[in-house]
Design a protein around this motif. Structure first.
Motif: not given
Length: 148
Positions: A45-62
């Motif tokens: 990651a580039d060090k930055q203050e604000a995280l971008p908006f992303v889609d959550c992976p489909h949960l639950p994961l096993s």
């Protein structure tokens, strides 16, 4: 200093994995099992203050029923490619999909683990010789039912 996007696991799962890694440390004596928090590394990651908006992976994961050693890391593999979309959104990549445990070259059977809760965060690692310090920052909870 190294910065990585990670999926931070829920507090209860982190606690259980810490106990598991402590028992592995008592068995194998490898200090890398205690060095970093158990997490899913998404990539640099580039060090930055604000995280971008992303889609959550489909949960639950096993995870699969065995720990695996790949690219210098012992991890609990997550089958398939559940992190492809989030890595594309973050413009990063990593050589494996799984929960980081340490840097010990071994494999062993383990009960599959369910991941039901994740947050996107930045993991900063600083290495000075044998000393490794780390910090998790800019944490943002991801909801698998919502898309941004």
């Amino acid at each position: 200093m190294e910065n990585y996007y990670i999926l931070r696991l829920g507090k209860e799962l982190r606690r259980n994995l810490k106990l598991f890694r402590d028992s592995l440390y008592k068995q194998y004596g490898n200090p890398s099992l205690l060095a970093l928090e158990a997490c899913i590394i998404l990539g640099p990651a580039d060090k930055q203050e604000a995280l971008p908006f992303v889609d959550c992976p489909h949960l639950p994961l096993s995870t699969l029923g065995a720990a695996s050693y790949q690219s210098g890391h012992l991890h609990l593999p997550v089958p398939g490619t559940p992190f492809t979309k989030i890595r594309e959104q973050l413009e990063t990549d990593y050589p494996y999909d799984g929960i980081y445990l340490g840097e010990m070259e071994t494999t062993f059977p383990v009960e599959p683990i369910m991941v039901k809760d994740v947050s996107l965060a930045i993991l900063t690692i600083q290495r000075e010789g044998e000393l490794i310090t780390w910090n998790v920052s800019s944490e943002k909870h991801l909801d698998s039912g919502r898309h941004h």
